[in-house]
Design a protein around this motif. Structure first.
Motif, mmCIF file in Angstrom:
data_model
loop_
_atom_site.group_PDB
_atom_site.id
_atom_site.type_symbol
_atom_site.label_atom_id
_atom_site.label_comp_id
_atom_site.label_asym_id
_atom_site.label_seq_id
_atom_site.Cartn_x
_atom_site.Cartn_y
_atom_site.Cartn_z
ATOM 1 N N LEU A 112 8.142 -8.965 8.813
ATOM 2 C CA LEU A 112 9.354 -8.716 8.028
ATOM 3 C C LEU A 112 9.862 -10.006 7.387
ATOM 4 O O LEU A 112 10.320 -10.002 6.237
ATOM 5 C CB LEU A 112 10.428 -8.097 8.921
ATOM 6 N N ALA B 260 5.117 -3.175 6.311
ATOM 7 C CA ALA B 260 4.880 -4.490 6.911
ATOM 8 C C ALA B 260 4.729 -4.377 8.426
ATOM 9 O O ALA B 260 3.893 -5.058 9.036
ATOM 10 C CB ALA B 260 6.022 -5.443 6.555
ATOM 11 N N VAL B 261 5.524 -3.511 9.034
ATOM 12 C CA VAL B 261 5.451 -3.343 10.491
ATOM 13 C C VAL B 261 4.127 -2.701 10.895
ATOM 14 O O VAL B 261 3.529 -3.070 11.912
ATOM 15 C CB VAL B 261 6.647 -2.511 11.000
ATOM 16 N N GLU C 9 7.412 -10.914 4.588
ATOM 17 C CA GLU C 9 7.613 -9.932 3.520
ATOM 18 C C GLU C 9 8.872 -10.250 2.718
ATOM 19 O O GLU C 9 8.865 -10.223 1.478
ATOM 20 C CB GLU C 9 7.720 -8.527 4.127
ATOM 21 N N LEU D 122 11.495 -3.697 2.781
ATOM 22 C CA LEU D 122 11.611 -4.065 4.191
ATOM 23 C C LEU D 122 11.832 -2.851 5.084
ATOM 24 O O LEU D 122 11.550 -2.901 6.281
ATOM 25 C CB LEU D 122 12.759 -5.061 4.391
ATOM 26 N N THR D 123 12.335 -1.777 4.505
ATOM 27 C CA THR D 123 12.630 -0.587 5.306
ATOM 28 C C THR D 123 11.573 0.506 5.176
ATOM 29 O O THR D 123 11.714 1.559 5.807
ATOM 30 C CB THR D 123 13.998 -0.002 4.909
ATOM 31 N N SER E 25 5.854 -8.090 14.381
ATOM 32 C CA SER E 25 6.733 -7.308 13.504
ATOM 33 C C SER E 25 7.814 -8.187 12.883
ATOM 34 O O SER E 25 8.109 -8.080 11.680
ATOM 35 C CB SER E 25 7.378 -6.166 14.294
#
Length: 342
Positions: free
Chosen positions: A52, A75-76, A55, A70-71, A48
């Motif tokens: 991030l 990506a996670v 990304e 990112l939020t 993770s």
């Protein structure tokens, strides 16, 4: 994985979708820890953080704002799917390589979120299994069978420093998967009955520990469908494709081809059916197309397991079906009302 307008409730954000996907993966993660130890937790966190970071770097290079992407959780989710697909005690650099190809290449090189033609996590997995086949077979042994069950600190040390506790060798904590055990035994001209009788890795219908992980993924997958995050066609067709193909092969030669219930009880089958093949960006967008996509991926999964060079075929089957999506969608696109048939 991104939101699909065909299956989601109105006004559902990407962030909410990704949060629900992660929540529905949690039963599998918890059972994974219970059955195989702390390695998977470390790998999930590390993947993770890498996702991030990569990304953020890709967004910065492309001139995009960081915070919205990112939020959003995408990506996670990719990081978790990759981490759950590789050995939980894989060295740190392998996860790094996988995430570079998953996020940097498969996602951003093709335009970013919603533009990827291949499933990013499976691209990362494919690169790792092709490049590092030995390391990708070093799976954690079920705690009930392990000669030594590494604690959190020992797992951390093994992943990042490649060091083992004094007096413990690697064979005491790693094991071949049930699929790999079957493949190796068949290559040595043993029958399935002989293979099952010679190894303790096999459980009631799948593998010791891993069949519980598969069951937990199934629970999470059903929840994902209940939340209307994934359509029913893909997972049902995927599992049906596995069952029908494996059932035919098993009927043809029970001594060589594993039973369909064994194939279904693999964690990769359930993870692939509900969390990977259901990616609406790289998958088909029509109801009929999803059925074709799922059936094809399930069929190819068993064919690769039975005849291919790798013990599992979920990643390659999904990537191959990703290639077929434009053709599938063209064949199955509903005709606009009032237009003539071609």
């Amino acid at each position: 994985m991104t939101a699909s307008t065909h299956t989601l409730p109105p006004n559902t954000s990407v962030t909410r979708v990704m949060t629900l996907v992660l929540a529905c993966l949690m039963p599998g993660v918890l059972v994974y820890v219970w059955q195989f130890g702390w390695g998977i937790v470390i790998n999930l966190v590390w993947a993770s953080l890498l996702a991030l970071g990569i990304e953020a770097l890709a967004l910065r290079l492309r001139g995009y704002p960081l915070k919205p992407f990112l939020t959003d959780g995408s990506a996670v989710v990719t990081a978790w799917l990759l981490a759950l697909s590789i050995p939980p005690l894989a060295p740190w650099w392998m996860t790094l390589v996988g995430m570079i190809f998953a996020i940097g290449v498969a996602k951003h090189l093709y335009g970013g979120l919603g533009q990827n033609i291949f499933n990013p996590a499976m691209i990362g997995f494919a690169v790792l299994i092709i490049s590092f086949p030995v390391q990708m077979t070093q799976w954690s042994a079920p705690l009930s069978l392990a000669g030594h069950a590494p604690n959190f600190t020992e797992s951390l040390s093994l992943i990042f420093a490649d060091t083992l506790p004094d007096g413990v060798n690697l064979d005491a904590i790693i094991s071949a998967t049930p699929l790999d055990t079957v493949r190796t035994g068949l290559m040595q001209q043993h029958t399935l009955d002989e293979i099952h009788g010679a190894s303790r890795i096999f459980g009631q219908i799948g593998g010791v520990g891993s069949e519980w992980v598969a069951a937990a993924y199934l629970v999470g997958g059903i929840a994902l469908w209940a939340f209307r995050i994934v359509p029913w066609q893909v997972p049902v067709a995927f599992l049906a494709g596995i069952w029908l193909t494996a059932g035919f092969l098993h009927w043809f030669d029970t001594g060589r081809y594993a039973a369909p219930w064994f194939q279904i009880a693999m964690p990769s089958s359930m993870l692939g059916a509900f969390f990977i093949a259901t990616d609406p960006v790289s998958g088909s967008t029509t109801p009929k197309g999803r059925l074709i996509f799922g059936l094809g991926a399930g069929f190819l999964t068993v064919i690769i397991r039975a005849f291919g060079g790798y013990p599992d075929g979920v990643a390659f089957s999904i990537l191959l079906m990703n290639l077929c999506v434009p053709l599938i969608d063209a064949w199955t696109q509903p005709r606009v009302f009032g237009t003539a048939k071609d």
